[in-house]
Enzyme design. Structure first.
Site, PDB file in Angstrom:
ATOM      1  N   CYS A   2     -16.534  15.025   3.088  1.00  0.00           N
ATOM      2  CA  CYS A   2     -17.284  14.800   4.324  1.00  0.00           C
ATOM      3  C   CYS A   2     -18.565  14.121   3.868  1.00  0.00           C
ATOM      4  CB  CYS A   2     -17.724  16.064   5.075  1.00  0.00           C
ATOM      5  SG  CYS A   2     -16.361  16.939   5.873  1.00  0.00           S
ATOM      6  N   ARG A  27     -15.963   9.090   2.250  1.00  0.00           N
ATOM      7  CA  ARG A  27     -15.855  10.534   2.010  1.00  0.00           C
ATOM      8  C   ARG A  27     -15.035  11.251   3.079  1.00  0.00           C
ATOM      9  NH1 ARG A  27     -19.490  12.454  -1.660  1.00  0.00           N
ATOM     10  NH2 ARG A  27     -19.315  14.519  -0.773  1.00  0.00           N
ATOM     11  N   TRP A  77     -13.965  14.927   6.970  1.00  0.00           N
ATOM     12  CA  TRP A  77     -12.657  15.021   6.343  1.00  0.00           C
ATOM     13  C   TRP A  77     -12.194  16.437   6.647  1.00  0.00           C
ATOM     14  CZ3 TRP A  77      -9.252  11.792   4.451  1.00  0.00           C
ATOM     15  CH2 TRP A  77      -8.226  12.269   3.635  1.00  0.00           C
ATOM     16  N   ASN A 103     -20.628  20.057   4.830  1.00  0.00           N
ATOM     17  CA  ASN A 103     -19.600  19.541   3.932  1.00  0.00           C
ATOM     18  C   ASN A 103     -19.176  20.707   3.054  1.00  0.00           C
ATOM     19  OD1 ASN A 103     -18.086  18.161   1.998  1.00  0.00           O
ATOM     20  ND2 ASN A 103     -19.889  17.517   0.851  1.00  0.00           N
ATOM     21  N   GLY A 104     -17.887  21.026   3.022  1.00  0.00           N
ATOM     22  CA  GLY A 104     -17.429  22.127   2.178  1.00  0.00           C
ATOM     23  C   GLY A 104     -16.511  23.058   2.948  1.00  0.00           C
ATOM     24  N   GLU A 491       4.652   9.898 -14.889  1.00  0.00           N
ATOM     25  CA  GLU A 491       3.442   9.561 -14.157  1.00  0.00           C
ATOM     26  C   GLU A 491       2.592   8.557 -14.953  1.00  0.00           C
ATOM     27  OE1 GLU A 491       2.504   9.735 -11.259  1.00  0.00           O
ATOM     28  OE2 GLU A 491       0.321   9.604 -11.274  1.00  0.00           O
ATOM     29  N   LYS A 495       1.582   4.861 -13.533  1.00  0.00           N
ATOM     30  CA  LYS A 495       0.192   4.390 -13.433  1.00  0.00           C
ATOM     31  C   LYS A 495       0.054   3.038 -14.127  1.00  0.00           C
ATOM     32  CE  LYS A 495      -1.105   6.338 -10.847  1.00  0.00           C
ATOM     33  NZ  LYS A 495      -0.655   7.483 -10.098  1.00  0.00           N
ATOM     34  N   GLU A 498       1.801   0.187 -12.058  1.00  0.00           N
ATOM     35  CA  GLU A 498       1.164  -0.227 -10.805  1.00  0.00           C
ATOM     36  C   GLU A 498      -0.221  -0.814 -11.006  1.00  0.00           C
ATOM     37  OE1 GLU A 498       0.606   2.927  -7.930  1.00  0.00           O
ATOM     38  OE2 GLU A 498       0.252   4.384  -9.505  1.00  0.00           O
ATOM     39  N   HIS A 514      20.009   8.731 -26.789  1.00  0.00           N
ATOM     40  CA  HIS A 514      21.190   8.393 -25.988  1.00  0.00           C
ATOM     41  C   HIS A 514      21.086   6.984 -25.412  1.00  0.00           C
ATOM     42  CE1 HIS A 514      22.616  12.451 -26.436  1.00  0.00           C
ATOM     43  NE2 HIS A 514      21.424  12.900 -26.063  1.00  0.00           N
ATOM     44  N   LYS A 617      -1.842   2.088   0.445  1.00  0.00           N
ATOM     45  CA  LYS A 617      -2.144   3.506   0.207  1.00  0.00           C
ATOM     46  C   LYS A 617      -1.177   4.420   0.957  1.00  0.00           C
ATOM     47  CE  LYS A 617      -4.644   6.735  -1.642  1.00  0.00           C
ATOM     48  NZ  LYS A 617      -4.334   7.007  -3.044  1.00  0.00           N
TER      49      LYS A 617
HETATM   50  C1  F6R Z   1       1.151   6.019  -6.932  1.00  0.00           C
HETATM   51  C2  F6R Z   1       1.048   6.461  -5.568  1.00  0.00           C
HETATM   52  C3  F6R Z   1       2.273   6.534  -4.762  1.00  0.00           C
HETATM   53  C4  F6R Z   1       2.232   7.710  -3.778  1.00  0.00           C
HETATM   54  C5  F6R Z   1       3.469   7.676  -2.853  1.00  0.00           C
HETATM   55  C6  F6R Z   1       3.489   8.851  -1.905  1.00  0.00           C
HETATM   56  O1  F6R Z   1      -0.067   6.039  -7.594  1.00  0.00           O
HETATM   57  O2  F6R Z   1      -0.025   6.739  -5.090  1.00  0.00           O
HETATM   58  O3  F6R Z   1       3.402   6.603  -5.567  1.00  0.00           O
HETATM   59  O4  F6R Z   1       2.212   8.903  -4.501  1.00  0.00           O
HETATM   60  O5  F6R Z   1       3.459   6.489  -2.105  1.00  0.00           O
HETATM   61  O6  F6R Z   1       2.384   8.853  -1.072  1.00  0.00           O
HETATM   62  P1  F6R Z   1       1.977  10.160  -0.275  1.00  0.00           P
HETATM   63  O7  F6R Z   1       1.567  11.174  -1.272  1.00  0.00           O
HETATM   64  O8  F6R Z   1       0.838   9.721   0.613  1.00  0.00           O
HETATM   65  O9  F6R Z   1       3.170  10.593   0.505  1.00  0.00           O
END
Ligand code: F6R
Length: 622
Positions: A2, A27, A77, A103-104, A491, A495, A498, A514, A617
């Site tokens: 927030c 935020r 938020w 906030n909190g 993971e 990272k 991407e 294998h 996102k």
């Molecule tokens: C990778 C990334 C994506 C999300 C995926 C699911 O860094 O951010 O792989 O994890 O698109 O997104 P959510 O968690 O919003 O369902």
């Protein structure tokens, strides 16, 4: 999270507040609001659900007069209560003369709310914040602190548990704001004949670069010409334990807390993301979820768990499998949400589907939730976005309190998801009786130690950045792990793909022989996530053999291992040491260097790590 901002000075407060809120919108942005004190002893508020633009449009329509030189604003938020007009801040007491922004998370708010309701107070929202407005209003109205806003605020803060930054104003007290902080950020902006308070210097950086960071449990009173800091703990004594500083970042950097990218900042915020996700989920004897519309009786009948998610959230689900199976003895399947509903999975009333999503809007995960519910399975959402679609359509919710994640690649939300998944495992173990209450309490206490371990890991990242710059032009990087180190390897590879657009693959180290071992060639960087030799000696020795196999074939071995593990050093071309933590919880620290490595490689290659190409996102299409 927030964003909060307050202003008192010679100028109209509203434009300063709105400018601050625009800078703090990162935020939180599910609702916003302002309160302004006019010169005639009246308080005026305006608040709207949705983005700040909604509030601005509402104010521009002229329905409410917001003239005055003292005021405050909030961009929210949501944590307690959905993102609606009535839950937006500021919140006022019954007289409408006391206003508070926050906030909190106030952990003891159910107790305080019940107390207010017993006293006949009608609450107008579902938030934890509103109780503060009523308590503060009452403390200012009668009793030993009557008529004294700072003393009333101190007395109110002493009743609160949890994390809070609060800013308050009262219509009877012109030209003054009172703010307090515990476990959440608060800075004062010291201008020429004007003062600001905000959760971040970005809110006031175009007006002043002189700032003061408040310490824990401190209260500040600002007037146009002064600020005074005291401790709100018993006695409210004056204190000098605060930190004046000069902000030498420019505006763009200030919004990112001095970091080049939001993702850099979000990586640093991981200890707080984990701590906030754990906050309030243990009441001294039991694990408690947020909105548990599933009773223990129902959880006891569960005989199978499916975890569904996409991308990074899916990797957090893979970690969950190890923890939930270990603690509950229930079989757990982890499935990509995009595959789940197209293959007719076997689901019934005794199946628990855990749907993990940062955004709460991912179309694949949402459709998986709908499919599961049509089959009568129970659905528990693990989500970072209060009020989003996936939690709305689920039977129970556990929120990750990582705050908004601006960088497209998920970092702090991954760690928060892993943390929440551990809580799900413990909640199931407690309901099913596969762990005694004292064992659940012990596991929770160990989880509470993880933010410090993550913070410790973050202090060890300089060699990782150096390595990133060194290997930035490699053709590919491989990642290996076993047990919970396997999802960490996946993971790490995701990272790197991407962010740096580099070929990267994660493998279960045992699978190497294998097939994938054919990929190993001279100088190929291979990152190996190694388990603890103390708690997993067998797996550790197997992994050591895997490292030897690849080193013998020319790979450059980058070994992530536990500090004090002397056995791996001879096989590591580069050794990155992690603090000692329990094996099951190791992903919370082992993922950090992989995030930092991917970010540094991408930075060296000249890419915008906050906005990788071709990605969004929230993925709201299937
Ligand atoms: C990778 C990334 C994506 C999300 C995926 C699911 O860094 O951010 O792989 O994890 O698109 O997104 P959510 O968690 O919003 O369902």
């Amino acid at each position: 999270m927030c964003g909060i901002v307050g202003y008192t000075g010679p100028r109209q407060a509203l434009p300063q507040i709105l400018e601050g809120l625009r800078r703090l919108e990162y935020r939180g942005y599910d609702s916003s609001g302002v309160a302004v004190l006019d010169g005639a002893g009246e308080l005026h508020t305006a608040k709207k659900a949705g983005e700040l633009a909604n509030l601005e449009k509402y104010i521009d329509s002229g329905v409410v007069a917001l003239e005055g030189t003292t005021g405050m604003g909030h961009t929210r938020w949501a944590t307690h209560g959905g993102p609606t007009d009535r839950n937006a801040h500021p919140h006022t007491d019954a007289t409408g003369r006391t206003a508070v922004i926050h906030n909190g998370i106030i952990e003891n708010f159910p107790v305080l709310r019940a107390e207010l309701e017993r006293a006949g107070v009608e609450l107008a929202s579902d938030t934890d914040t509103e109780v503060v407005a009523h308590l503060l209003g009452a403390a200012f109205a009668t009793g030993p602190t009557a008529g004294d806003l700072p003393a009333s605020m101190a007395a109110t803060c002493r009743r609160l548990e949890g994390a809070f930054t609060l800013v308050a104003t009262h219509a009877d007290v012109p030209d003054m704001l009172v703010a307090a902080r515990r476990n959440s950020p608060l800075v004062i902006g010291v201008g020429e004949g004007e003062m600001f308070v905000a959760s971040d210097v970005a809110a006031f950086i175009t007006h002043t670069r002189e700032a003061v960071e408040l310490g824990q449990d401190q209260l500040v009173v600002i007037t146009p010409d002064s600020y005074e800091v005291t401790s709100f703990l018993a006695g409210s004594s004056a204190t000098t334990d605060f930190r004046p500083f000069h902000v030498d970042w420019d505006l763009a950097a200030a919004e990112k807390g001095g970091h080049q990218f939001f993702m850099d900042k979000e990586i640093q915020e991981q200890p707080a993301a984990v701590e906030d996700t754990l906050r309030g989920h243990f009441d001294g004897t039991r694990i408690v979820l947020d909105e548990q519309r599933l009773g223990d009786d129902e959880l006891r009948t569960i005989d199978k768990v499916f975890v569904v998610a996409c991308g990074t959230a899916f990797h957090s689900g893979l970690v969950a499998k190890y923890a939930i199976e270990h603690w509950t003895r229930l079989p757990v399947e982890v499935e990509l949400a995009s595959e789940f509903r197209y293959r007719d999975p076997v689901l019934d009333r005794d199946t628990l589907v855990v749907a993990i999503s940062q955004s709460g809007e991912t179309a694949d995960t949402l459709e998986a939730v709908r499919h599961a519910r049509r089959q009568r399975a129970r659905v528990l959402a693990v989500c970072n976005t209060n009020g989003s679609q996936i939690p709305r359509e689920s039977d129970a919710v556990l929120y990750t309190h990582a705050g908004p994640e601006v960088g497209v690649a998920s970092t702090k939300c991954f760690l928060a998801q892993v943390t929440a998944n551990y809580l799900v495992g413990l909640a199931l173990a407690q309901a099913r009786g596969t762990k005694y209450p004292d064992e659940v309490a012990r596991e929770f206490t160990t989880l509470l130690e993880m933010p410090a371990a993550i913070a410790d890991t973050l202090t060890r990242m300089d060699p990782v950045r150096e390595l990133g710059r060194e290997i930035a032009q490699s053709k590919a990087v491989l990642f290996l792990g076993r047990h919970v180190g396997f999802p960490v390897a996946l993971e790490g590879a995701l990272k790197l793909k991407e962010l740096a657009y580099m070929h990267a693959e994660g493998f279960a180290a045992g699978e190497l022989k294998h097939g994938p071992i054919a990929l190993i060639e001279e100088g190929l960087p291979v990152v190996v996530v190694t388990p603890s030799p103390r708690s997993m000696p067998l797996l550790h020795s197997k992994l050591l053999s895997n490292i030897r196999e690849i080193q013998a074939r020319g790979a450059r071995t980058i070994v992530i291992g536990e500090e004090g593990d002397d056995t791996i050093a001879p096989f590591a071309d580069v050794l990155i040491e992690l603090p000692r933590v329990p094996s099951l919880l190791q992903p919370l620290v082992a993922t950090v260097p992989l995030q930092v490595l991917a970010a540094e490689i991408a930075r060296t290659r000249g890419y915008n790590i906050d906005k990788p190409r071709n990605l969004a996102k929230s993925v709201t299409v299937e």
